[in-house]
Scaffold this active site. Structure first.
Site, mmCIF file in Angstrom:
data_model
loop_
_atom_site.group_PDB
_atom_site.id
_atom_site.type_symbol
_atom_site.label_atom_id
_atom_site.label_comp_id
_atom_site.label_asym_id
_atom_site.label_seq_id
_atom_site.Cartn_x
_atom_site.Cartn_y
_atom_site.Cartn_z
ATOM 1 N N HIS A 82 32.326 42.395 -31.144
ATOM 2 C CA HIS A 82 32.124 41.506 -32.282
ATOM 3 C C HIS A 82 31.616 42.308 -33.471
ATOM 4 O O HIS A 82 30.778 43.191 -33.315
ATOM 5 C CB HIS A 82 31.119 40.409 -31.945
ATOM 6 C CG HIS A 82 31.326 39.176 -32.770
ATOM 7 N ND1 HIS A 82 32.160 38.157 -32.370
ATOM 8 C CD2 HIS A 82 30.843 38.815 -33.966
ATOM 9 C CE1 HIS A 82 32.168 37.209 -33.290
ATOM 10 N NE2 HIS A 82 31.371 37.587 -34.280
ATOM 11 N N ASP A 161 27.608 26.759 -32.926
ATOM 12 C CA ASP A 161 27.973 27.818 -33.868
ATOM 13 C C ASP A 161 29.167 27.390 -34.713
ATOM 14 O O ASP A 161 29.226 27.715 -35.898
ATOM 15 C CB ASP A 161 28.277 29.144 -33.149
ATOM 16 C CG ASP A 161 28.555 30.247 -34.163
ATOM 17 O OD1 ASP A 161 27.695 30.460 -35.033
ATOM 18 O OD2 ASP A 161 29.633 30.856 -34.123
ATOM 19 N N ARG A 168 27.122 27.449 -43.039
ATOM 20 C CA ARG A 168 26.537 28.655 -43.658
ATOM 21 C C ARG A 168 27.518 29.310 -44.615
ATOM 22 O O ARG A 168 27.125 29.844 -45.655
ATOM 23 C CB ARG A 168 26.116 29.660 -42.569
ATOM 24 C CG ARG A 168 24.887 29.231 -41.796
ATOM 25 C CD ARG A 168 24.687 30.084 -40.549
ATOM 26 N NE ARG A 168 24.622 31.487 -40.837
ATOM 27 C CZ ARG A 168 25.240 32.437 -40.118
ATOM 28 N NH1 ARG A 168 25.951 32.129 -39.065
ATOM 29 N NH2 ARG A 168 25.127 33.698 -40.455
ATOM 30 N N SER A 183 24.273 33.466 -34.200
ATOM 31 C CA SER A 183 25.682 33.094 -34.275
ATOM 32 C C SER A 183 26.529 34.011 -33.392
ATOM 33 O O SER A 183 27.332 33.563 -32.567
ATOM 34 C CB SER A 183 26.137 33.187 -35.741
ATOM 35 O OG SER A 183 27.533 33.170 -35.837
ATOM 36 N N LYS A 187 27.919 33.089 -29.199
ATOM 37 C CA LYS A 187 29.347 33.121 -28.845
ATOM 38 C C LYS A 187 29.597 34.118 -27.716
ATOM 39 O O LYS A 187 30.355 33.848 -26.802
ATOM 40 C CB LYS A 187 30.189 33.555 -30.058
ATOM 41 C CG LYS A 187 30.365 32.479 -31.106
ATOM 42 C CD LYS A 187 31.478 32.835 -32.092
ATOM 43 C CE LYS A 187 31.098 33.881 -33.113
ATOM 44 N NZ LYS A 187 30.207 33.430 -34.179
HETATM 45 N N1 URA Z 1 29.932 36.985 -37.307
HETATM 46 C C1 URA Z 1 29.539 35.836 -36.703
HETATM 47 O O1 URA Z 1 30.126 35.393 -35.731
HETATM 48 N N2 URA Z 1 28.487 35.197 -37.211
HETATM 49 C C2 URA Z 1 27.803 35.627 -38.275
HETATM 50 O O2 URA Z 1 26.850 34.983 -38.663
HETATM 51 C C3 URA Z 1 28.213 36.826 -38.900
HETATM 52 C C4 URA Z 1 29.289 37.491 -38.386
#
Ligand code: URA
Length: 434
Positions: A82, A161, A168, A183, A187
């Site tokens: 990620h 999320d 956001r 966040s 995930k």
């Molecule tokens: N990627 C994400 O999944 N969430 C964030 O807040 C920033 C980057």
């Protein structure tokens, strides 16, 4: 509990208790708290911050908001990656097939565009019909059958999320390390991977502007991952200039395809190689990073990674003809060059401003209901340290509206700082947090 009490508490700089955080996450997920109150709390958190305990509680509550997958009936070891978000960051589109092609299953939950940063799901949706809305059964089935799956947050997977991310994005509350950490890690935990490589960006186009801030964010996330029993490492990577050349959804999809065919920009390939290599290493498929990178390069060179990319497009309903022939991807009506206004060397780029310029062209959202225009964006091969003469081509704008094109040109030129002297190119990585 009353939402207004939580907002006032955080507004006044006090700590939220685990039960308050848990209550907020489940009530907002269930639709019992309106967006305006949730937005007020996000802003209070953005300004006041959260301590480590609150950040961990928020992450865990968000991960618990839907199912938490156990994928061990499918494969003994699954990896994930990620990015914390950047401009031109299409890494997942190339890295996921590269790693899957090395025989390591990659089950991944991604997001949409966030602030000035593009989103993997928006990029993949450039392929007609492609969908990230997968049921848990479908997620598992696809992972088992082809070894790679790319889902979005759904009612089943990290729904908290899904809602907070969209909120956001349009309320100026993205760049908080606690909110980013919750966040991303909610995930990652929900999607059930055994190992996670985090790509934490730093610089003018990242949410963390300094290496120290990026390392702090990386440390929180790596600790949360390891505490939850997932092998987690974070690379700290440069985002003082766009990654690769393309910025904008279909343009980035095209660049990822070129990269899988061995024709991508050098900086983007170097980035993919490092991230994919770390994933292979965590999966125990290679004795060291060099050997892992050799496996990744071989998977690109003999076409196995490309086959995996096609499978990813096809399995999730996308038009594979567009993958085979990227000219069939959405294409902008107007394409114009951006010319160098002077002689000199590019010394700095306000990469966030370039990302916002792409959003205003239509590549991202200014309000929640905005539709993405997949065709628009930039191709900017110019990098910090490159020298130009007046009138040289710095890159191209892809637009569907002449007024927006003119505004985008101004924004890109205003984002560049020039020097009469030589400027050293930037490093690609600043370290690793393990
Ligand atoms: N990627 C994400 O999944 N969430 C964030 O807040 C920033 C980057």
């Amino acid at each position: 509990m009353r939402m207004i009490d939580l907002i006032e508490k955080k507004r006044d700089g006090l700590e939220l208790s685990p039960s308050e955080i848990d209550w907020f996450v489940s009530a907002y997920t269930n639709g019992d708290i309106p967006d305006y109150q949730a937005a007020a709390l996000m802003m209070a958190i953005f300004i006041r911050g959260m301590n480590r305990q609150e950040t961990v509680e928020l992450t865990m509550a968000m991960a618990r908001s839907g199912d938490q997958l156990d994928l061990h009936d499918i494969a003994p070891f699954i990896v994930d990656k990620h990015s914390s978000g950047g401009v031109g960051d299409k890494t997942t589109l190339a890295v996921q097939p590269l790693v899957a092609a090395c025989g390591v299953p990659v089950g991944k939950m991604s997001g949409r565009g966030l602030g000035s940063s593009g989103g993997t799901l928006d990029k993949m949706e450039s392929f007609r019909g492609w969908s990230s809305a997968l049921t848990l059964d479908r997620f598992k089935k696809q992972l088992k059958e082809i070894g790679l799956v790319l889902a979005g947050q759904t009612a089943d997977l990290a729904p908290a999320d899904g809602k907070l991310y969209a909120l956001r994005d349009v309320t100026g509350t993205v760049g908080s390390s606690s909110l980013i950490s919750a966040s991303i890690m909610s995930k990652k935990l929900a999607a059930g991977a055994d190992a996670i490589v985090l790509d934490v960006k730093t610089g003018s186009g990242a949410f963390m502007h300094t290496v120290e801030a990026a390392k702090d964010l990386a440390r929180i996330m790596v600790d949360i991952g390891n505490d939850a029993g997932r092998k987690t490492v974070a690379l700290i990577s440069d985002m003082n200039q766009p990654l690769g050349h393309a910025i904008g959804n279909a343009l980035e999809a095209q660049e990822a395809i070129a990269t899988l065919h061995g024709d991508g920009p050098a900086d983007f390939w170097a980035h993919c190689l490092e991230v994919a290599g770390q994933m292979i290493l965590l999966a125990g498929k290679a004795p060291d990073l060099d050997a892992a990178k050799a496996l990744v390069t071989a998977a690109r060179d003999d076409g196995r990674a490309w086959v995996k990319f096609r499978e990813l497009v096809q399995a999730q309903g996308g038009d594979v003809a567009q993958a085979d022939n990227p000219d069939l991807l959405p294409h902008a009506e107007i394409v114009e060059p951006i010319l160098s206004p002077q002689r000199g060397t590019i010394a700095a780029m306000d990469t966030g401003a370039i990302g916002w310029a792409a959003v205003r062209l239509g590549a991202g959202r200014l309000i929640k209901s905005d539709e993405i225009d997949a065709a628009v964006g930039f191709v900017l091969p110019c990098k910090i340290g490159d020298a130009f003469e007046p009138g040289d081509t710095l890159g191209f704008i892809y637009a569907n509206d002449a007024e927006k094109l003119a505004e985008a040109r101004e924004s890109v030129l205003a984002a560049l700082t020039w020097s009469a002297d030589e400027v050293a190119p930037l490093p690609h990585f600043y370290g690793i947090v393990e």
